[in-house]
Write an enzyme that holds these catalytic residues in place. Structure first.
Site, PDB file in Angstrom:
ATOM      1  CD  GLU A  61      -1.321  -2.348   2.078  1.00  0.00           C
ATOM      2  OE1 GLU A  61      -0.137  -2.669   1.906  1.00  0.00           O
ATOM      3  OE2 GLU A  61      -2.087  -2.967   2.821  1.00  0.00           O
ATOM      4  CB  CYS A  95      -0.552   0.697   5.105  1.00  0.00           C
ATOM      5  SG  CYS A  95       1.036   0.018   4.594  1.00  0.00           S
TER       6      CYS A  95
HETATM    7  N1  THU Z   1       2.341  -6.507   3.956  1.00  0.00           N
HETATM    8  C1  THU Z   1       1.853  -5.682   2.993  1.00  0.00           C
HETATM    9  O1  THU Z   1       2.521  -5.405   1.987  1.00  0.00           O
HETATM   10  N2  THU Z   1       0.622  -5.156   3.161  1.00  0.00           N
HETATM   11  C2  THU Z   1      -0.241  -5.500   4.165  1.00  0.00           C
HETATM   12  O2  THU Z   1      -1.363  -5.006   4.197  1.00  0.00           O
HETATM   13  C3  THU Z   1       0.202  -6.452   5.206  1.00  0.00           C
HETATM   14  C4  THU Z   1       1.636  -6.825   5.185  1.00  0.00           C
HETATM   15  C5  THU Z   1       3.654  -7.128   3.746  1.00  0.00           C
HETATM   16  C6  THU Z   1       4.781  -6.652   4.611  1.00  0.00           C
HETATM   17  C7  THU Z   1       5.711  -7.854   4.578  1.00  0.00           C
HETATM   18  O3  THU Z   1       6.513  -7.783   3.408  1.00  0.00           O
HETATM   19  C8  THU Z   1       4.789  -9.043   4.435  1.00  0.00           C
HETATM   20  O4  THU Z   1       3.546  -8.529   3.988  1.00  0.00           O
HETATM   21  C9  THU Z   1       4.583  -9.829   5.704  1.00  0.00           C
HETATM   22  O5  THU Z   1       4.186  -9.008   6.738  1.00  0.00           O
END
Ligand code: THU
Length: 134
Positions: A61, A95
């Site tokens: 995000e 986020c």
């Molecule tokens: N992550 C995201 O990119 N967006 C989310 O809404 C939740 C978590 C990613 C961060 C990390 O690279 C992986 O997911 C595990 O937490």
């Protein structure tokens, strides 16, 4: 919450799902894609980008928001977030705050590649968001 046409939701979900393919997630193996919708219909995507120093990881995000702002887009009606889970994931707290900077009431579509969508308003995911009281 603004009601978006089904077709627009579908396009945004597909864009978020496609962005997952670019995720750099060698540590968690948890690939996430996101897509922001601008009022003019433009869609700006992002994926999570991890780092060996784990705390430097950037979520999908926030990647999308930083890309968008750096390309001149600051107005967003919606964001779609896609992860390959049984139930769709919602954006993390950091986020939510970054998204709220640009529209605290944007539509948040949480989805999976298998087609499960849950639609929220950011204001329900982050009620009473921090803001400077001037
Ligand atoms: N992550 C995201 O990119 N967006 C989310 O809404 C939740 C978590 C990613 C961060 C990390 O690279 C992986 O997911 C595990 O937490």
């Amino acid at each position: 919450m603004e009601t978006l046409p089904e077709k627009t939701i579908d396009q945004l979900v597909r864009a978020a799902s496609a962005a997952r393919a670019f995720a750099y997630a060698p540590y968690s193996k948890f690939r996430v894609g996101a897509a922001l919708l601008c009022p003019d219909g433009r869609m700006i995507t992002g994926c999570n980008v991890e780092n060996v120093s784990y705390g430097l990881t950037v979520c999908a995000e926030r990647t999308a928001v930083l890309k968008a702002v750096s390309e001149g887009a600051r107005s967003f009606d919606a964001v779609a977030v896609c992860a390959d889970t049984d139930e769709p994931v919602t954006p993390c707290g950091a986020c939510r705050q970054v998204l709220a900077e640009f529209n605290p009431a944007m539509t948040v579509i949480c989805c999976t590649p298998s087609g499960t969508n849950i639609v929220y308003s950011l204001s329900e995911l982050l009620p009473n968001a921090f803001n400077l009281k001037k």
